[in-house]
Design a protein around this motif. Structure first.
Motif, mmCIF file in Angstrom:
data_model
loop_
_atom_site.group_PDB
_atom_site.id
_atom_site.type_symbol
_atom_site.label_atom_id
_atom_site.label_comp_id
_atom_site.label_asym_id
_atom_site.label_seq_id
_atom_site.Cartn_x
_atom_site.Cartn_y
_atom_site.Cartn_z
ATOM 1 N N THR A 270 85.968 -33.752 143.933
ATOM 2 C CA THR A 270 85.469 -32.483 143.352
ATOM 3 C C THR A 270 86.248 -31.303 143.930
ATOM 4 O O THR A 270 85.684 -30.306 144.347
ATOM 5 N N VAL A 271 87.583 -31.438 143.892
ATOM 6 C CA VAL A 271 88.477 -30.433 144.470
ATOM 7 C C VAL A 271 88.847 -29.380 143.430
ATOM 8 O O VAL A 271 88.666 -28.186 143.637
ATOM 9 N N GLY A 272 89.392 -29.851 142.285
ATOM 10 C CA GLY A 272 89.710 -28.918 141.215
ATOM 11 C C GLY A 272 91.151 -28.480 141.173
ATOM 12 O O GLY A 272 91.543 -27.741 140.269
ATOM 13 N N VAL B 79 80.574 -28.637 141.061
ATOM 14 C CA VAL B 79 81.438 -27.692 141.804
ATOM 15 C C VAL B 79 82.853 -28.240 142.019
ATOM 16 O O VAL B 79 83.387 -28.192 143.117
ATOM 17 N N THR B 80 83.449 -28.725 140.931
ATOM 18 C CA THR B 80 84.798 -29.273 141.008
ATOM 19 C C THR B 80 85.858 -28.225 140.704
ATOM 20 O O THR B 80 86.758 -27.990 141.495
ATOM 21 N N ASN C 287 82.260 -24.263 147.195
ATOM 22 C CA ASN C 287 83.483 -25.057 147.060
ATOM 23 C C ASN C 287 83.816 -25.372 145.604
ATOM 24 O O ASN C 287 84.313 -26.450 145.280
ATOM 25 N N ALA C 288 83.518 -24.400 144.698
ATOM 26 C CA ALA C 288 83.691 -24.680 143.272
ATOM 27 C C ALA C 288 85.125 -24.462 142.814
ATOM 28 O O ALA C 288 85.659 -25.205 142.004
ATOM 29 N N GLY C 289 85.761 -23.421 143.333
ATOM 30 C CA GLY C 289 87.151 -23.185 142.984
ATOM 31 C C GLY C 289 87.369 -22.524 141.633
ATOM 32 O O GLY C 289 88.508 -22.405 141.177
ATOM 33 N N SER D 69 88.242 -29.527 149.408
ATOM 34 C CA SER D 69 87.543 -29.471 148.159
ATOM 35 C C SER D 69 87.268 -28.103 147.623
ATOM 36 O O SER D 69 86.631 -27.959 146.619
ATOM 37 N N GLY D 70 87.845 -27.060 148.289
ATOM 38 C CA GLY D 70 87.713 -25.710 147.721
ATOM 39 C C GLY D 70 88.345 -25.621 146.348
ATOM 40 O O GLY D 70 87.722 -25.199 145.377
ATOM 41 N N GLY D 71 89.597 -26.028 146.268
ATOM 42 C CA GLY D 71 90.245 -26.096 144.969
ATOM 43 C C GLY D 71 90.885 -24.804 144.492
ATOM 44 O O GLY D 71 91.480 -24.767 143.419
#
Ligand SMILES: [K+]
Ligand SMILES: [K+]
Lengths: 462, 462
Positions: A406-408, A80-81, A194-196, A294-296
């Motif tokens: 794992t922010v993205g 979930v990055t 929180n994958a973004g 880390s939402g991204g």
């Protein structure tokens, strides 16, 4: 030196083969029962999704990704990055479904893993001590893994259903019912996990979608232990435990503090907040601050931000979200324990205390271990990535921190990096995701009684 | 939540006015007896040298520096940093003497302050505990401050005299007796004080000068407690204490590890090591590695290094040298304690042990406090300096770390920064020098007994 009365005793209890023993125990931390299962399972899931994503039918143009890009995307989705080398337009509907499945599997997997490890830690600790440690998870009554799994699934799917319902009217109005429903579902899963990942770069323009995603990311980043505690507080009049209180406080401080700093540094930047109304500036600053941990998702170009914002963002990405959540980083409770060490020392106190509770003596060492291990991973990856990509240090550091947390959020380096660079980022995402959580739990489970003591001696610090 | 039998007791002992009490104690750490004296004395000394350095007779061309440049140079010399906005050619002979006086005063001042604080800490601790803490300094027999001062002066001047004698023939041959003697003296003081000031950019070309400076910097960076312990081991058959052992081990690891990394990253770089013979490459790599941990002399252009080297150098600058030395940074023992926390956790042990000694429970918290306080200072300064100078993040971070670690390696930003930037760097040097050493000692002295306890509760970490 004064002869100590302990010396002879210490001499008789020679520590058995120092280096050998250390290597063996290090292996046990990572290859032991809970960690090994997690490491293998996530590798298996990523491999399956890599094969799926390398298929031609995933692409709208029937032009499949390279295996490296597929592995990068699969890792990015399962961890979930959200760092990816493909534009959203690349995917066919089947591809979007695969992506959604990967994100949901990864998100649920992480939350389940976190809850399971916490349960193991609680049990192990409560066998030996009179700690209130089972309270940390708030699932001491659940007992068994199937029941735990069920709770995680019910909580996750309920929240995702609620988020979907809120966004449904907007997406249906814009895209029709079928496509609208899928988009609402995709964004709610992508937000709560929180994958973004997004399906359309402009989809965040609608204020309701933006706010809903913000709330979903916020709830997801708190972590299952906190969400479940809140549920028990509301419906079963349970009292808030220490973990929940610390997580909520740190999250609030970081969200508001981060938003204030971002607002200050971007207020007059025409490429980001500069052209917005004051209300929109504040709304977007809060959104951006939350997304760094880390939402991204992003509402403006990351590279257009000022250097000051890049630095603040980098720090927030390294900190990450709550323990046992889909957020990455070293976690807000880790930071809280580190900061509490300073407060304790300045107060000159013997024990670390907060909110009328004492923290276990060894906890600060687990926090230090997580911080130092994280720093070593990030620094090593930055050195390797600058070497491979020839990109400058600031850009590389930002991208590595985004992968580790794992922010993205991306400067574009993930997409433009050569294959070697993509594999480095892929490894950092995997370590940031699976490594941190199993490392801390593995360390805590290992804690044992001391059989012999040495005399105390104090080196000079600072 | 389970009702704890401690709760009522805890409630009866309400902590008196939390925020007020915390602010008061924070003030005490910095304004208390030992710290206040140090902070004021260093400010006074810097002010005196600022006035001297702003005089026209300091300049070879009789063109005085601005007050900002004079303050920057005075701070740089007294904090033995070496960052400066003036070329060596700027100074008249009188100016060079002022510079030498500032460096010698600063170097001796720091070592005396370090020894004095260690003595205070040892005494305070030994009043309450059965720690072997007085062994840390190795001066438990000295007792009084005048005797301590005398020892510091005799040790420092003896080593500086030896270094001067070794370099004397080379400088006398090149510059004649008078000027040669002054140069030999200047370089020996600049080296042993870890100041990094030079009189002539090409003076390090001679291998004997380079090696002598390297040894001087190495000895200076070990710190007075270690140097004095080594003296007692050689002449009084004393046994090595824990502080000395840890400092020597970490120094060796960082020196060799750093040299290996620098050699790898610069081996083929024509602007640095690329054109040298293999022997010279290794010699220069060891020299450069040692200088990052706060000597600050350089044999090639810092900005010509690869990004990988810049990052490694940045980390080494932040770490710095030994406690109670003229080197800056968070100190090698602080890093050792942090790393030992990881080892302890991986082994699953209850107490932190090394070399058959146990570390006091609170020590890890002092190390964390020093690390976190240092990080906050550096991050804040980088944000301010990028804002003021508009230089990129990597350059700014390097220069701030060089100032914080009182290293003196420069990308040229110190010289080119506007006045506001120079004042920021000046403040960072001062905090890096006086702040770190008084902060750690102030914290340790404050440690007190606990009067009441709270129940233990464990938040989830990582
Ligand atoms: K993410
Ligand atoms: K220096």
């Amino acid at each position: 030196m004064r002869q100590s009365r302990y010396s002879l005793g210490a001499r008789l209890h020679r520590e058995p083969r120092g280096a050998v023993r250390f290597t063996r125990t290090l292996t046990q931390v990572f290859a032991g029962h809970p960690a090994r299962a997690a490491v293998s399972l996530f590798l298996l899931v990523i491999s399956v999704f890599t094969i799926l994503l390398a298929s031609p039918w995933v692409s709208a143009e029937r032009m499949p990704m390279t295996l490296t890009d597929a592995a990068l995307t699969a890792t990015s989705a399962v961890t979930v990055t959200g760092l990816t080398s493909q534009d959203p337009e690349f995917y066919s509907f089947a591809g979007q479904v695969v992506l959604l499945a990967a994100i949901q599997t990864g998100g649920l997997g992480i939350v389940t893993l976190g809850a399971w490890l916490t349960l193991l830690v609680s049990r192990r600790l409560s066998l030996r001590t009179r700690l209130l440690s089972t309270e940390s998870l708030g699932v001491s009554k659940l007992g068994e893994v199937p029941a735990l799994l069920l709770t995680v699934f019910v909580v996750t799917l309920t929240i995702e259903a609620l988020l979907t319902l809120v966004m449904l009217p907007i997406f249906v109005q814009a895209l029709g019912f079928g496509k609208g429903l899928f988009h609402a579902l995709f964004y709610s899963v992508s937000a709560f996990s929180n994958a973004g990942f997004v399906l359309d770069p402009n989809s965040l323009d609608h204020p309701v979608v933006m706010t809903t995603i913000n709330i979903g990311v916020f709830a997801g980043a708190l972590g299952f232990p906190v969400v479940y505690m809140l549920y028990r507080m509301i419906f079963h009049k349970a009292r808030m435990n220490l973990h929940t209180r610390i997580t909520l406080e740190m999250t609030a401080i970081l969200l508001i503090g981060g938003a204030l700093l971002l607002a200050i540094f971007e207020w007059h930047n025409p490429a980001t907040l500069g052209t917005m109304s004051t209300g929109d500036k504040l709304h977007n600053a809060i959104f951006a601050s939350g997304m760094t941990r880390s939402g991204g998702f992003n509402t403006y170009d990351v590279t257009a931000q000022t250097d000051q914002t890049l630095l603040v963002t980098s720090v927030l990405m390294f900190i990450g979200g709550g323990s046992g959540s889909t957020a990455g980083g070293i976690k807000v409770t880790t930071l809280a324990v580190l900061l509490l060490a300073i407060v304790t020392e300045i107060r000159g106190e013997e024990h670390m205390r907060v909110h009328r509770r004492e923290l276990p003596v060894g906890l600060i060492r687990v926090a230090v271990a997580v911080l130092m291990a994280g720093s070593v991973v990030v620094l090593t990856a930055v050195v390797l990535l600058t070497w491979v990509t020839r990109a400058d240090l600031a850009t590389t550091t930002f991208e590595v921190l985004s992968a580790f947390g794992t922010v993205g959020l991306s400067t574009g380096l993930t997409a433009s990096a050569p294959d070697a660079g993509k594999w480095i980022l892929l490894a950092v995402m995997y370590i940031g995701r699976v490594g941190t959580i199993t490392f801390a739990a593995g360390l805590t489970i290992r804690q044992q009684q001391t059989l012999y003591r040495f005399p105390t001696e104090r080196p000079i610090i600072g």
